[in-house]
Design a protein around this motif. Structure first.
Motif, short mmCIF file in Angstrom:
data_model
loop_
_atom_site.label_atom_id
_atom_site.label_comp_id
_atom_site.label_asym_id
_atom_site.label_seq_id
_atom_site.Cartn_x
_atom_site.Cartn_y
_atom_site.Cartn_z
N GLY A 158 9.43 4.25 -19.93
CA GLY A 158 9.89 5.50 -20.45
C GLY A 158 9.59 6.78 -19.65
N CYS A 159 9.94 7.89 -19.90
CA CYS A 159 10.08 8.99 -19.13
C CYS A 159 9.98 10.56 -19.97
CB CYS A 159 11.30 9.21 -18.00
SG CYS A 159 11.07 10.46 -16.98
N ASP A 160 8.95 11.11 -19.36
CA ASP A 160 8.69 12.73 -19.93
C ASP A 160 9.36 13.72 -19.00
OD1 ASP A 160 7.47 11.31 -22.08
OD2 ASP A 160 5.34 11.66 -21.20
N LYS A 161 10.09 13.50 -18.04
CA LYS A 161 10.48 14.16 -17.08
C LYS A 161 11.82 15.18 -17.32
CE LYS A 161 7.54 13.25 -13.36
NZ LYS A 161 6.78 12.15 -13.91
N PHE A 162 12.61 14.76 -18.18
CA PHE A 162 13.70 15.31 -18.87
C PHE A 162 14.68 15.93 -17.53
CE2 PHE A 162 11.25 14.34 -22.57
CZ PHE A 162 12.21 14.06 -23.50
N CYS A 163 14.95 15.32 -16.59
CA CYS A 163 15.99 15.75 -15.58
C CYS A 163 17.23 16.22 -16.48
CB CYS A 163 16.24 14.75 -14.33
SG CYS A 163 14.89 14.37 -13.63
N ALA A 164 17.79 17.10 -16.10
CA ALA A 164 18.89 17.82 -17.11
C ALA A 164 20.02 16.85 -16.87
CB ALA A 164 19.23 19.31 -16.12
N PHE A 165 20.27 15.82 -16.05
CA PHE A 165 21.39 14.92 -16.11
C PHE A 165 21.29 13.86 -16.85
CE2 PHE A 165 19.08 15.05 -12.17
CZ PHE A 165 18.67 13.46 -12.19
N CYS A 166 19.93 13.30 -16.99
CA CYS A 166 19.52 11.92 -17.35
C CYS A 166 19.28 11.39 -18.84
CB CYS A 166 18.23 11.71 -16.62
SG CYS A 166 17.87 9.76 -16.57
N VAL A 167 19.82 10.32 -19.20
CA VAL A 167 19.76 9.89 -20.52
C VAL A 167 18.37 8.97 -20.63
CG1 VAL A 167 22.22 9.73 -21.04
CG2 VAL A 167 20.92 7.70 -19.83
N VAL A 168 17.65 8.49 -19.68
CA VAL A 168 16.48 7.80 -19.78
C VAL A 168 15.50 8.14 -20.79
CG1 VAL A 168 14.70 6.64 -18.56
CG2 VAL A 168 17.11 6.74 -17.49
N PRO A 169 14.91 9.42 -20.53
CA PRO A 169 13.84 9.73 -21.55
C PRO A 169 14.52 9.56 -23.13
CG PRO A 169 14.39 11.61 -20.07
CD PRO A 169 15.54 10.55 -19.64
N TYR A 170 15.54 9.66 -23.53
CA TYR A 170 16.21 9.19 -24.74
C TYR A 170 16.37 8.08 -24.97
CZ TYR A 170 17.57 14.18 -23.72
OH TYR A 170 17.29 15.38 -23.09
N GLN A 203 10.19 3.25 -15.15
CA GLN A 203 11.33 4.44 -14.97
C GLN A 203 10.57 5.45 -13.92
OE1 GLN A 203 11.70 3.16 -18.25
NE2 GLN A 203 13.38 2.28 -17.47
N ASN A 204 9.29 5.55 -14.08
CA ASN A 204 8.58 6.51 -13.32
C ASN A 204 6.99 5.62 -13.12
OD1 ASN A 204 9.57 9.33 -12.79
ND2 ASN A 204 9.74 9.22 -14.78
N VAL A 205 7.19 4.49 -11.99
CA VAL A 205 6.17 3.77 -12.04
C VAL A 205 4.96 4.48 -11.44
CG1 VAL A 205 6.95 2.90 -9.71
CG2 VAL A 205 5.78 1.15 -11.20
N SER A 241 9.79 5.29 -8.05
CA SER A 241 8.99 6.42 -8.07
C SER A 241 9.33 7.85 -8.03
CB SER A 241 8.06 6.28 -6.57
OG SER A 241 7.45 5.03 -6.43
N HIS A 242 8.77 8.85 -8.63
CA HIS A 242 9.20 10.08 -8.71
C HIS A 242 8.30 10.95 -7.63
CE1 HIS A 242 9.90 14.31 -10.07
NE2 HIS A 242 10.78 13.72 -10.75
N PRO A 243 8.85 11.80 -6.83
CA PRO A 243 8.22 12.55 -5.82
C PRO A 243 6.75 13.41 -6.13
CG PRO A 243 10.36 13.01 -5.68
CD PRO A 243 10.41 12.23 -6.89
N VAL A 268 15.52 11.69 -4.41
CA VAL A 268 15.51 13.22 -4.32
C VAL A 268 16.53 13.76 -5.18
CG1 VAL A 268 16.60 13.17 -2.13
CG2 VAL A 268 14.87 15.31 -2.87
N GLN A 269 17.60 13.32 -5.41
CA GLN A 269 19.06 13.62 -5.97
C GLN A 269 19.58 14.79 -5.26
OE1 GLN A 269 19.12 11.53 -8.33
NE2 GLN A 269 17.27 11.04 -8.91
N SER A 270 18.98 15.68 -4.76
CA SER A 270 19.84 16.66 -4.18
C SER A 270 18.97 17.26 -3.04
CB SER A 270 20.06 17.84 -5.04
OG SER A 270 20.65 18.95 -4.23
N ASN A 280 15.98 20.45 -13.25
CA ASN A 280 14.92 20.39 -13.79
C ASN A 280 13.97 19.20 -12.91
OD1 ASN A 280 12.72 21.20 -15.42
ND2 ASN A 280 13.40 19.36 -16.95
N ARG A 281 14.05 19.10 -11.62
CA ARG A 281 13.61 18.11 -10.90
C ARG A 281 11.96 18.56 -10.52
NH1 ARG A 281 14.56 12.88 -10.49
NH2 ARG A 281 13.53 12.92 -8.27
N SER A 282 11.56 19.91 -10.41
CA SER A 282 10.29 20.39 -10.20
C SER A 282 9.63 20.06 -8.89
CB SER A 282 9.19 19.90 -11.35
OG SER A 282 9.16 18.69 -11.65
FE1 SF4 Z 1 13.20 10.58 -15.81
FE2 SF4 Z 1 14.11 9.55 -13.57
FE3 SF4 Z 1 15.81 10.32 -15.44
FE4 SF4 Z 1 14.55 12.29 -14.23
S1 SF4 Z 1 16.06 10.84 -13.40
S2 SF4 Z 1 14.69 12.03 -16.47
S3 SF4 Z 1 12.37 11.32 -13.76
S4 SF4 Z 1 14.09 8.69 -15.49
#
Ligand code: SF4
Ligand code: SAH
Ligand code: F3S
Length: 442
Positions: A158-170, A203-205, A241-243, A268-270, A280-282
């Motif tokens: 699971g993931c609580d980061k909610f990057c603006a492009f990503c479905v994983v938190p849902y 997902q965010n090990v 991993s997340h940075p 890093v994505q960008s 929303n990568r913070s």
């Molecule tokens: Fe979470 Fe990774 Fe998706 Fe960002 S890219 S919302 S950190 S799973």
């Protein structure tokens, strides 16, 4: 005794789905199923799906369509959809493709045997809950069968980061870490069955914070050190991993823990701060580069890998140039790159989209650069001595293939080597997708 029923599972998406498919097969083992490699003789077909990009999600429907003939010939055949498309689309799947009998989300697959029993009575069965019970605890049908030398082990989900492009938190829900003792127990069991290398999954090990035996939350670094003590386990890896969760203890472990392999996937994505903010990568490009400096100070030979998205909404040519600059600065040994794909329900889906042609053209340029770096990193292995864990026989007689510490595929021609053996290897040649080596005397 009645003959075992056959289960065919096809897995899409990330490594966590690979792990989940194994768990689902085990759960169904308790319900009298054995695995089969072909859908043709299966009593149940299960697609374990991925929702990350549109292409991945759509593939499921074309695959399902292909089973129509089988289902017509054998109406008893049950067809199920599991994984992230199941979670995201739920009942809609059965509406779009009536041959689906069963839909199960990634957090409720331990209930698969009940769902299968329901489907057997001719009813449609659906479960996309996020149940309170721990699915890992209810999966008690672990066969003691021998395993290959490498295995995945999910420790965080699971993931609580909610990057603006990503479905994983849902699709995977809120961040959750398994307790340390359960992870160690599973690792010991894997080692008893022949596993020598474990890749910890999440997902965010590196946001791992599982309850330790002392009642306190343990970090991923603490967990790595606990696994370091497991006899017979030779190699530890973790992904993804997340940075922002790369703490000092984990960085230090890369220098100090001999079992922790010198390979790190750190998306890093960008490289554009403007886009990173909109994603929303913070973190910023600069903070990411500084982080990599720190990691390389702890482990100078570490091979860095990353994920990139091109054509995120509002990305300009200058933003894209910033990404290329970041790639130049990091020098990746491996990478995954994607065109931005609009995902329903995510914030970025509502924004100004970049033209498909522009995305394609940027992806080409980005991949050309990444491929050059990857190639150079692989070629630079020639002449070096590396550890290789051998996994299986190669195509040629006497050939064995495995992975180096840096995760490069390596083959040797040496009849004395067995799968599961860890050897010192001198790399003699760099081929198109793999390295050739020569085993050194022990
Ligand atoms: Fe979470 Fe990774 Fe998706 Fe960002 S890219 S919302 S950190 S799973
Ligand atoms: N949890 C990991 C990765 C999750 S998904 C992380 O935080 O990095 C794996 C990769 O898919 C992401 O790193 C990203 O590069 C890519 N991805 C996710 N959503 C996407 C989308 N909507 N379009 C294109 N690529 C996407
Ligand atoms: Fe795909 Fe779900 Fe993994 S969307 S990438 S299978 S977490």
């Amino acid at each position: 005794m009645s003959e075992a029923k056959k289960l065919y599972i096809k897995t899409y998406g990330c490594q966590m789905n690979v792990y989940d498919s194994e768990r689902m097969a085990e759960a169904m083992g308790g319900a009298g199923y054995v695995k089969t490699d072909s859908p043709d003789d299966a009593d149940m077909i299960l697609l374990n799906t991925c929702h990350i990009r549109e292409k991945a999600a759509e593939k499921v429907y074309s695959e399902l369509g292909r089973f129509k003939g089988l289902k017509d010939a054998r109406p008893d055949l049950k067809i199920g959809v599991a994984g992230c498309v199941a979670q995201a689309e739920g009942e809609e799947i059965m509406r779009r493709q009536p041959l689906v009998d069963l839909v199960v989300g990634p957090q409720s697959y331990h209930r698969l045997p009940e769902l299968e029993a329901k489907a057997r009575t001719g009813k449609k069965a659906l479960d996309t809950d996020f149940p309170l019970e721990d699915k890992f605890d209810t999966l008690r049908h672990r066969p003691k069968a021998k395993r290959g030398p490498t295995a995945f082990l999910t420790v965080q989900e699971g993931c609580d980061k909610f990057c603006a492009f990503c479905v994983v938190p849902y699709t995977r829900g809120a961040e959750f870490s398994r307790p340390v003792d359960r992870v160690i127990e599973e690792a010991r069991d894997l080692v008893d069955r022949g596993v020598r290398e474990i890749t910890l999954l999440g997902q965010n090990v590196n946001a791992y914070h599982g309850q330790g035996p002392d009642g306190r939350d343990w970090s991923l670094a603490d967990l790595v050190w606990a696994l370091d003590e497991v006899d017979g386990l030779e190699r530890i890896r973790f992904t993804t991993s997340h940075p922002n969760d790369m703490d000092d203890a984990l960085i230090a472990a890369h220098g100090d823990c001999a079992k922790l392999m010198p390979y790190l996937h750190l998306p890093v994505q960008s490289g554009s701060d403007r886009i990173l903010k909109r994603m929303n990568r913070s973190h910023t490009a600069e903070s990411y580069l500084r982080l990599i400096e720190k990691i390389r100070a702890a482990r100078p030979d570490i091979l860095m890998s990353g994920d990139f998205i091109v054509g995120f909404p509002e990305e300009t040519e200058q933003d894209f140039q910033d990404t290329l600059d970041l790639i130049e600065a990091v020098n990746y040994g491996y990478a995954f790159s994607f065109k931005y794909s609009t995902r329903p329900g995510t914030p970025a889906a509502e924004r100004d989209q970049v033209d498909e042609d522009v995305k394609s053209e940027r992806l080409q340029r980005l991949q050309a650069l990444l491929t050059r770096q990857q190639r150079a990193a692989q070629d630079a292995m020639v002449g070096r001595e590396v550890g290789v864990l051998f996994e299986k026989a190669g195509r040629l007689p006497g050939q064995m293939v495995g992975k180096s510490d840096y995760l490069h595929a390596v083959h040797v021609t040496d009849p004395t080597i067995e799968p599961g053996q860890l050897a010192r290897v001198e790399i003699v040649e760099s081929g198109s997708n793999s390295l050739a080596g020569r085993c050194l005397p022990r």
